[in-house]
Design an enzyme around this catalytic site. Structure first.
Site, mmCIF file in Angstrom:
data_model
loop_
_atom_site.group_PDB
_atom_site.id
_atom_site.type_symbol
_atom_site.label_atom_id
_atom_site.label_comp_id
_atom_site.label_asym_id
_atom_site.label_seq_id
_atom_site.Cartn_x
_atom_site.Cartn_y
_atom_site.Cartn_z
ATOM 1 N N ALA A 64 0.871 -1.160 0.000
ATOM 2 C CA ALA A 64 0.000 0.000 0.000
ATOM 3 C C ALA A 64 0.918 1.222 0.000
ATOM 4 C CB ALA A 64 -0.873 -0.028 1.245
ATOM 5 N N GLY A 109 0.661 -4.877 0.856
ATOM 6 C CA GLY A 109 -0.542 -4.919 0.008
ATOM 7 C C GLY A 109 -0.310 -5.638 -1.319
ATOM 8 N N GLU A 112 -0.596 -9.186 -0.545
ATOM 9 C CA GLU A 112 -2.030 -9.421 -0.285
ATOM 10 C C GLU A 112 -2.826 -9.478 -1.595
ATOM 11 O OE1 GLU A 112 -1.808 -6.113 2.558
ATOM 12 O OE2 GLU A 112 -2.812 -7.428 3.982
ATOM 13 N N GLU A 132 4.748 -4.961 7.184
ATOM 14 C CA GLU A 132 4.007 -3.890 7.853
ATOM 15 C C GLU A 132 4.513 -3.575 9.257
ATOM 16 O OE1 GLU A 132 2.677 -6.156 5.898
ATOM 17 O OE2 GLU A 132 1.119 -5.246 4.653
HETATM 18 N N1 CAA Z 1 4.588 3.168 -0.946
HETATM 19 C C1 CAA Z 1 4.973 4.313 -1.519
HETATM 20 N N2 CAA Z 1 6.098 4.448 -2.221
HETATM 21 C C2 CAA Z 1 6.881 3.372 -2.361
HETATM 22 C C3 CAA Z 1 6.543 2.124 -1.791
HETATM 23 C C4 CAA Z 1 5.334 2.047 -1.059
HETATM 24 N N3 CAA Z 1 4.901 0.899 -0.513
HETATM 25 N N4 CAA Z 1 7.514 1.240 -2.080
HETATM 26 C C5 CAA Z 1 8.421 1.907 -2.816
HETATM 27 N N5 CAA Z 1 8.043 3.193 -2.978
HETATM 28 C C6 CAA Z 1 8.748 4.254 -3.699
HETATM 29 C C7 CAA Z 1 9.958 4.752 -2.905
HETATM 30 O O1 CAA Z 1 9.554 5.693 -1.914
HETATM 31 C C8 CAA Z 1 10.801 5.346 -3.998
HETATM 32 O O2 CAA Z 1 10.283 6.620 -4.340
HETATM 33 P P1 CAA Z 1 11.304 7.855 -4.625
HETATM 34 O O3 CAA Z 1 12.082 7.397 -5.836
HETATM 35 O O4 CAA Z 1 10.368 8.972 -4.904
HETATM 36 O O5 CAA Z 1 12.147 7.986 -3.419
HETATM 37 C C9 CAA Z 1 10.527 4.420 -5.185
HETATM 38 O O6 CAA Z 1 9.308 3.742 -4.882
HETATM 39 C C10 CAA Z 1 11.614 3.390 -5.372
HETATM 40 O O7 CAA Z 1 11.781 2.700 -4.148
HETATM 41 P P2 CAA Z 1 13.200 2.510 -3.424
HETATM 42 O O8 CAA Z 1 14.118 3.630 -3.769
HETATM 43 O O9 CAA Z 1 12.935 2.271 -1.975
HETATM 44 O O10 CAA Z 1 13.695 1.177 -4.154
HETATM 45 P P3 CAA Z 1 14.697 0.091 -3.553
HETATM 46 O O11 CAA Z 1 15.024 -0.824 -4.687
HETATM 47 O O12 CAA Z 1 15.812 0.711 -2.818
HETATM 48 O O13 CAA Z 1 13.826 -0.731 -2.492
HETATM 49 C C11 CAA Z 1 11.850 -1.875 -1.709
HETATM 50 C C12 CAA Z 1 12.714 -1.483 -2.927
HETATM 51 C C13 CAA Z 1 12.642 -2.867 -0.844
HETATM 52 C C14 CAA Z 1 10.610 -2.539 -2.242
HETATM 53 C C15 CAA Z 1 11.527 -0.619 -0.886
HETATM 54 O O14 CAA Z 1 11.006 0.373 -1.758
HETATM 55 C C16 CAA Z 1 10.508 -0.850 0.192
HETATM 56 O O15 CAA Z 1 10.843 -1.399 1.236
HETATM 57 N N6 CAA Z 1 9.233 -0.438 -0.045
HETATM 58 C C17 CAA Z 1 8.190 -0.516 0.942
HETATM 59 C C18 CAA Z 1 7.684 -1.948 1.119
HETATM 60 C C19 CAA Z 1 6.664 -2.004 2.212
HETATM 61 O O16 CAA Z 1 6.943 -1.744 3.366
HETATM 62 N N7 CAA Z 1 5.419 -2.381 1.864
HETATM 63 C C20 CAA Z 1 4.331 -2.486 2.806
HETATM 64 C C21 CAA Z 1 3.542 -1.207 2.806
HETATM 65 S S1 CAA Z 1 2.360 -1.146 4.115
HETATM 66 C C22 CAA Z 1 1.033 -2.023 3.514
HETATM 67 O O17 CAA Z 1 1.052 -2.576 2.444
HETATM 68 C C23 CAA Z 1 -0.170 -2.013 4.431
HETATM 69 C C24 CAA Z 1 -1.265 -2.896 4.033
HETATM 70 O O18 CAA Z 1 -1.205 -4.104 4.190
HETATM 71 C C25 CAA Z 1 -2.498 -2.341 3.538
#
Ligand code: CAA
Length: 258
Positions: A64, A109, A112, A132
């Site tokens: 998400a 998400g 999911e 999460e």
């Molecule tokens: N939401 C918003 N933006 C996201 C995102 C997310 N879940 N995942 C990645 N992005 C964005 C980053 O902020 C980044 O944006 P900028 O270039 O503007 O800085 C862009 O995508 C590229 O990401 P990274 O630079 O972080 O890429 P990376 O290769 O270094 O890392 C990754 C990749 C490991 C997937 C890392 O992006 C990450 O950990 N993302 C978040 C994953 C996460 O925690 N997901 C769970 C979200 S909570 C949820 O989903 C709740 C639910 O159940 C409803």
């Protein structure tokens, strides 16, 4: 219909839904969820399989949208989770089989979203997980429930408590992924599976899906009753007559979905 964050393409009876917001690794914000919902609404009744995948090289769906969630209130979080639940329930309830082609990160998400599909195939470079808790929250789009039902309580707890990412190979070992393919073969494999399904009776597949989904949450007697009903109802279909007649005449069946 023109969408901003997704693409919906149809080739014959196979539709492909691509979550396509690569600048945020295809993260699901409310707009993307709305678009997925309207795409699912717009599917033709002739659709016999849906493949769900992610746009760009790197990600299926990285969760998400954290930026969008970072400032919302508890009431808004409840609404956001309800939106996620509604959309994923709609995906899960489609009458046709759905296939997740996990081409990269399937986190939170995104994992999911894959879990709401009937079959999950992954590329060798995919990473799956429910991170999460690393953000101070829990999965909110059904992950605590669908993952537990799929891989069992203890493995689900391990994945959710640690918040770690697992490789596609590890996910396969856990029963979270069916097969792991080289990246360039993933879509071809998913299409081949979808085409195989097209050869079978569509009403029978829908009924099997319905009985498995509803039956999985019931005790065995109630679930077997659902199976009996599903079995019997198909004997009112042209597909049943055709399928059995074709077998007896030693020819392939021509199912019409009637
Ligand atoms: N939401 C918003 N933006 C996201 C995102 C997310 N879940 N995942 C990645 N992005 C964005 C980053 O902020 C980044 O944006 P900028 O270039 O503007 O800085 C862009 O995508 C590229 O990401 P990274 O630079 O972080 O890429 P990376 O290769 O270094 O890392 C990754 C990749 C490991 C997937 C890392 O992006 C990450 O950990 N993302 C978040 C994953 C996460 O925690 N997901 C769970 C979200 S909570 C949820 O989903 C709740 C639910 O159940 C409803």
């Amino acid at each position: 219909m023109a969408y901003e964050n997704i693409r919906l393409e149809t080739q014959g009876a196979i539709a492909t839904l691509t979550i396509d917001r690569p600048k945020a690794l295809n993260a699901l914000n409310s707009k993307t969820l709305q678009e997925i919902e309207s795409a699912l609404h717009s599917l033709s009744p002739d659709t016999r399989a849906l493949i769900v995948t992610g746009g760009g090289e790197k990600s299926f769906v990285a969760g998400a949208d954290i930026a969008e969630m970072s400032t919302i209130s508890a009431a808004q979080a409840r609404e956001f989770a309800a939106q996620g639940h509604r959309v994923l329930m709609m995906l899960e309830s489609l009458p046709c089989p759905t296939i997740a082609a996990v081409n990269g990160f399937a986190l939170g998400g995104g994992c999911e979203l894959a879990l709401a599909c009937d079959l999950i195939y992954a590329s060798e470079k995919a990473k799956l997980g429910l991170p999460e808790v690393t953000l101070g929250v829990i999965p909110g789009f059904g992950g605590t429930q669908r993952l537990t039902r799929l891989v069992g309580k203890m493995r689900a707890k391990e994945l959710i408590f640690t918040g770690g990412h697992v490789s596609a190979a590890q996910a396969k070992e856990y029963g979270l992924v069916l097969e792991v393919l080289p990246p360039e073969k993933l879509m071809e494999h998913c299409r081949t599976v979808a085409e195989k399904l097209l050869k079978n009776g569509p009403l029978a597949i829908s009924q099997a899906k319905r009985v498995i989904e509803f039956g999985a949450d019931q005790d065995l007697r109630a679930a077997n009753e659902l199976e009996r009903q599903g079995f019997a109802v198909l004997f009112g279909s042209e597909d049943q007559r055709e399928g059995m007649k074709a077998f007896l005449e030693k020819r392939p069946a021509g199912f019409t979905g009637k």
